[in-house]
Scaffold this motif. Sequence first.
Motif, mmCIF file in Angstrom:
data_model
loop_
_atom_site.group_PDB
_atom_site.id
_atom_site.type_symbol
_atom_site.label_atom_id
_atom_site.label_comp_id
_atom_site.label_asym_id
_atom_site.label_seq_id
_atom_site.Cartn_x
_atom_site.Cartn_y
_atom_site.Cartn_z
ATOM 1 N N HIS A 49 0.847 -1.231 0.066
ATOM 2 C CA HIS A 49 -0.064 0.009 0.026
ATOM 3 C C HIS A 49 0.961 1.207 -0.164
ATOM 4 O O HIS A 49 1.120 2.031 1.000
ATOM 5 C CB HIS A 49 -0.905 -0.053 1.259
ATOM 6 C CG HIS A 49 -2.122 0.682 1.248
ATOM 7 N ND1 HIS A 49 -3.353 0.370 0.649
ATOM 8 C CD2 HIS A 49 -2.223 1.850 1.458
ATOM 9 C CE1 HIS A 49 -4.381 1.195 0.878
ATOM 10 N NE2 HIS A 49 -3.455 2.143 1.239
ATOM 11 N N GLY A 50 1.507 1.500 -1.030
ATOM 12 C CA GLY A 50 2.472 2.583 -1.216
ATOM 13 C C GLY A 50 3.411 2.661 -0.421
ATOM 14 O O GLY A 50 4.219 1.922 -0.381
ATOM 15 N N ALA A 109 -7.677 11.613 -3.069
ATOM 16 C CA ALA A 109 -6.845 10.453 -3.518
ATOM 17 C C ALA A 109 -7.672 9.523 -4.406
ATOM 18 O O ALA A 109 -8.679 8.958 -4.060
ATOM 19 C CB ALA A 109 -6.216 9.728 -2.490
ATOM 20 N N GLY A 111 -7.174 6.199 -7.141
ATOM 21 C CA GLY A 111 -6.235 4.881 -7.366
ATOM 22 C C GLY A 111 -7.147 3.670 -7.421
ATOM 23 O O GLY A 111 -8.264 3.682 -7.735
ATOM 24 N N LEU A 133 -1.914 4.222 -6.258
ATOM 25 C CA LEU A 133 -2.221 5.503 -6.105
ATOM 26 C C LEU A 133 -2.039 6.144 -7.394
ATOM 27 O O LEU A 133 -0.729 6.397 -7.981
ATOM 28 C CB LEU A 133 -1.283 6.181 -5.077
ATOM 29 C CG LEU A 133 -1.559 7.713 -4.624
ATOM 30 C CD1 LEU A 133 -3.185 7.843 -4.224
ATOM 31 C CD2 LEU A 133 -0.795 8.343 -3.751
ATOM 32 N N ASN A 136 -3.028 12.213 -5.823
ATOM 33 C CA ASN A 136 -3.449 13.232 -4.802
ATOM 34 C C ASN A 136 -3.861 14.432 -5.296
ATOM 35 O O ASN A 136 -3.185 15.119 -5.943
ATOM 36 C CB ASN A 136 -2.355 13.101 -3.896
ATOM 37 C CG ASN A 136 -2.127 11.655 -2.983
ATOM 38 O OD1 ASN A 136 -3.149 11.389 -2.553
ATOM 39 N ND2 ASN A 136 -1.029 11.545 -2.490
#
Length: 187
Positions: A49-50, A109, A111, A133, A136
Amino acid sequence: MDAALEKKLREMVDRHEIWQVMMRYGRGLDRLDVELARSCYFDDAIEDHGHFVGTPDDFIQWANQASLSFESIQHGLMNHICELDGDNAHCETYFLFTGVAAKPPHLLAMGRYIDHFQRRNSEWRIANRVMILERNIELFDNRALAHLPSAYRDGEVQPATRDRNDVSYQRPLRPRKPRPVITLPMK
């Protein structure tokens, strides 16, 4: 029932159960409901997750801590593609995440969740996830609506909370009592 129809019905049920996992995931994170969010993952899942890569338990703790910098958050789930392959499913789900800060700017955000779901012991859960993602975006308050009074009067409880006191957990649902309508000032 013929075999083709039975296969279609099984696929519909499988897709519905997977979508319900996605809905629980969003609600669990939005309401800081660790138990609900955790129910979406198998113990051996990896959440990529990023900035975070790790176990479901560590991810939920990390995500809850990160979301506490906002007054409220929402996960909106949109387009969802689900390819079924026996007890495996490969899914792509588009999302919009909003984080409302005490003061602007707020966060939007955009994604996608790329998920490998598995059915184990007759239950679908996330086996592995990669979050992509896409963007943003900073959001600012809408000045055109700033003059409106609060919808909740003195003594009335705001029904949105970030825990199991949120109105969405009420059974049965208990709306406010009817009252005289307030004329809203228009600009």
